[in-house]
Design an enzyme around this catalytic site. Structure first.
Site, PDB file in Angstrom:
ATOM      1  N   SER A 176      29.302  53.171  -4.738  1.00 39.67           N
ATOM      2  CA  SER A 176      28.310  52.332  -5.381  1.00 39.67           C
ATOM      3  C   SER A 176      27.711  53.146  -6.546  1.00 39.67           C
ATOM      4  O   SER A 176      28.450  53.842  -7.236  1.00 39.67           O
ATOM      5  CB  SER A 176      27.283  51.908  -4.346  1.00 39.67           C
ATOM      6  OG  SER A 176      26.595  50.801  -4.779  1.00 39.67           O
ATOM      7  N   ASP A 437      34.536  42.812  -3.740  1.00 41.50           N
ATOM      8  CA  ASP A 437      33.265  43.457  -4.077  1.00 41.50           C
ATOM      9  C   ASP A 437      32.822  43.038  -5.481  1.00 41.50           C
ATOM     10  O   ASP A 437      33.487  43.356  -6.458  1.00 41.50           O
ATOM     11  CB  ASP A 437      33.442  44.979  -4.027  1.00 41.50           C
ATOM     12  CG  ASP A 437      32.190  45.716  -4.503  1.00 41.50           C
ATOM     13  OD1 ASP A 437      31.106  45.091  -4.539  1.00 41.50           O
ATOM     14  OD2 ASP A 437      32.307  46.910  -4.826  1.00 41.50           O
ATOM     15  N   HIS A 462      32.560  46.062  -0.749  1.00 40.50           N
ATOM     16  CA  HIS A 462      31.904  47.218  -1.364  1.00 40.50           C
ATOM     17  C   HIS A 462      32.161  48.516  -0.588  1.00 40.50           C
ATOM     18  O   HIS A 462      31.829  48.600   0.599  1.00 40.50           O
ATOM     19  CB  HIS A 462      30.407  46.911  -1.391  1.00 40.50           C
ATOM     20  CG  HIS A 462      29.616  47.711  -2.358  1.00 40.50           C
ATOM     21  ND1 HIS A 462      29.916  47.776  -3.702  1.00 40.50           N
ATOM     22  CD2 HIS A 462      28.516  48.469  -2.181  1.00 40.50           C
ATOM     23  CE1 HIS A 462      29.023  48.538  -4.294  1.00 40.50           C
ATOM     24  NE2 HIS A 462      28.168  48.976  -3.398  1.00 40.50           N
TER      25      HIS A 462
END
Ligand SMILES: *[C@@H]1O[C@H](CO)[C@@H](O)[C@H](O)[C@H]1NC(C)=O
Ligand SMILES: *[C@@H]1O[C@H](CO)[C@@H](O)[C@H](O)[C@H]1NC(C)=O
Ligand SMILES: *[C@@H]1O[C@H](CO)[C@@H](O)[C@H](O)[C@H]1NC(C)=O
Ligand SMILES: *[C@@H]1O[C@H](CO)[C@@H](O)[C@H](O)[C@H]1NC(C)=O
Length: 495
Positions: A176, A437, A462
């Site tokens: 991320s 994602d 994700h």
């Protein structure tokens, strides 16, 4: 308990995740992209927190103020006489979680390559508090570039502390926002970091991140193999919009809102629509990953089960089925009613007391990245009530008038100039993304340069590649983890 509803981009949570769940990498009501805690943890002992004396302002040599930054070490695989690589897990927009020190794909790689594993918490998150509170004045030291300088300073200090010889290779990992940091660390400090695995990292700062919801909608299609789920959502939205005009009491009751719409402001209503969309954002962003779920009861909340709810039983109106999903989410997050009050949300985000919640990440979006998940591109599915102004207004309302749309646009432009956005010039970085994602829309998903390859995993959400392997993993995900290991072998073995 943080009552801010998630709006997303997030990243790294260790211990916190079990209680606060995924409402983190969503940004306040602005979403971030947090990484959750790894699945499969059964109460094994965890390494204790250690503390590193860090500089407050790396851009000012004369500013001598210091603070304590938290980190964790797992040295069980490391042979200090015959020094192998050092794996550095980069912390992000949430507390560091010690469970990542014993679980996750990077730990499996560490066993294979006999690596020393270190995780440094990001400044201003978790227990790494550089300032006494989170006033706007104090938040000036919260930025990705200060975080990268923290990492550089830390690496250099650890090289001394562990008496590592100068050929020891540091490999950065992150998922991320830390996925972006991993690539940027390699870019800015190539003499300190030899290679990086950048998972689900958004490299393009974009203020109106409307593509987010387009990926959400496409993910519903991809996972269910058809249009039915999306069609039901569109119908539900039309029904809700109609009742909001003619008979709002029906929506109030079905969606269990905390206060009647009669007393709601325009911003409240915008926030109501954003809340409903947000539930889908969460569902898709974290679909079927091997994370610790706060409650096993909700482990079955996936795109497929929720779409089954929406497409089952033709006699029940679509909005009621959507409301049933909303009720499940309220239960899961321990909320007795849906609080869509804009003012309550802003009040939470204005709170300057540690540990706060969404305020820090929100500050980073307002001053560096934007990343606002607006309704602009998917009006038919989620309505048109949370456009860009809805988000930029939040920056102004939380941090002050100066943080307006023009300010944020200029900030994002600078970020792209500073790091190179999708034209980043790096080598020995592998970019990993999943098709389900939403964050992949701002990352590198195709190999443009063999020294900085991309792996695009079909069907995963994700940071999926970072979690421990599980019996449910798809062959594409298994293959991606093997491919990453092959790059690591090449980079670690290469002289
Ligand atoms: C390092 O990780 C391994 C594998 O999970 C675990 O068995 C070991 O206890 C950990 N060591 C430390 C110091 O935490
Ligand atoms: C998840 O499982 C529970 C029972 O364990 C069930 O009551 C619930 O309806 C299921 N949820 C979905 C979305 O399928
Ligand atoms: C909700 O409450 C239960 C029971 O008190 C708790 O175990 C769970 O962690 C809470 N969930 C959240 C998201 O706060
Ligand atoms: C601000 O946050 C702190 C820490 O989370 C909390 O104890 C306090 O009640 C909050 N203040 C307000 C006014 O909500």
């Amino acid at each position: 308990m943080i009552m801010i509803r998630p709006t997303v981009l997030a990243v790294f949570l260790l211990f916190y995740t079990a209680t606060h769940g995924e409402r983190y990498f969503h940004l306040g009501r602005s979403k971030g992209g947090n990484l959750g805690a790894p699945g499969g943890y059964n109460g094994e002992p965890l390494p204790a927190a250690q503390w590193f004396k860090q500089k407050l302002d790396h851009s000012s040599p004369s500013d001598q103020r210091m603070w304590k930054q938290r980190y964790f070490v797992n040295d069980s695989f490391y042979d200090f006489n015959n020094q192998g690589p050092v794996f550095l897990m980069i912390g992000g927009e949430g507390p560091a979680d010690a469970r990542w020190m014993i679980k996750g794909a990077w730990i499996d790689y560490a066993k294979t390559f006999k690596a020393l594993c270190i995780n440094l918490e990001h400044r201003y998150y978790g227990e790494s508090h550089p300032t006494e509170d989170l006033s706007v004045k104090n938040l000036q030291y919260l930025s990705s570039s200060q975080a990268l300088a923290d990492l550089a300073n830390f690496i250099s200090a650890m090289n001394d502390k562990y008496k590592l010889n100068k050929n020891v290779r540091w490999i950065a990992f992150g998922g991320s926002y830390p996925g972006s940091l991993a690539a940027w660390l390699r870019l800015k400090y190539p003499h300190l970091v030899y290679a990086a695995v950048s998972s689900s990292g958004p490299l393009l700062a974009k203020v109106n991140f409307m593509e987010y919801y387009t990926v959400v909608v496409n993910a519903l299609r991809e996972k269910t193999g058809g249009e039915d789920c999306v069609t039901q959502l569109k119908i539900a939205h039309q029904q809700i919009a109609k009742y909001m005009d003619d008979n709002p009491k029906i929506v109030e009751k079905e969606f269990k809102v905390c206060k009647p719409f009669a007393s709601a402001s325009t911003l409240d209503i915008d926030n109501f629509y954003n809340s409903i969309a947000d539930d889908f954002a969460d569902l898709v962003q974290y679909n079927e990953d091997n994370r610790i779920s706060a409650d096993a009861k909700y482990k079955n909340l996936t795109i497929n089960t929720v779409c089954n709810m929406l497409t089952a039983d033709g006699s029940v109106p679509a909005y009621k089925k959507l409301a049933a999903f909303n009720s499940v989410v309220l239960d899961k997050t321990n909320q007795t009613c849906l609080d869509y009050s804009y003012d309550n949300m802003i009040k939470d985000l204005r709170n300057m007391t540690w540990p706060a919640g969404g305020r820090q990440w929100m500050y980073q979006t307002c001053t560096e990245f934007g990343f606002y998940q607006t309704s602009s591109a998917e009006v038919e599915v989620f309505g048109n009530r949370f456009g860009l102004d809805f988000y930029t207004k939040q920056c102004e309302d939380v941090f002050g008038k100066k943080y307006n749309g023009d300010f944020i646009a200029a900030a994002a432009e600078w970020t792209n100039n500073y790091y190179g956005a999708l034209d980043i010039e790096v080598s020995r970085v592998v970019f990993v993304h999943g098709s389900v994602d939403p964050w992949h829309a701002l990352g590198i998903t195709k190999t443009q340069d063999n020294d900085a390859p991309a792996i695009y995993i079909k069907g995963t959400a994700h940071c999926a590649n970072m979690y421990p392997s599980s019996a449910d993993d798809s062959s594409d995900l298994i293959e991606a983890r093997v491919e990453i290991q092959q790059y690591l072998a090449k980079w670690i073995g290469q002289v």
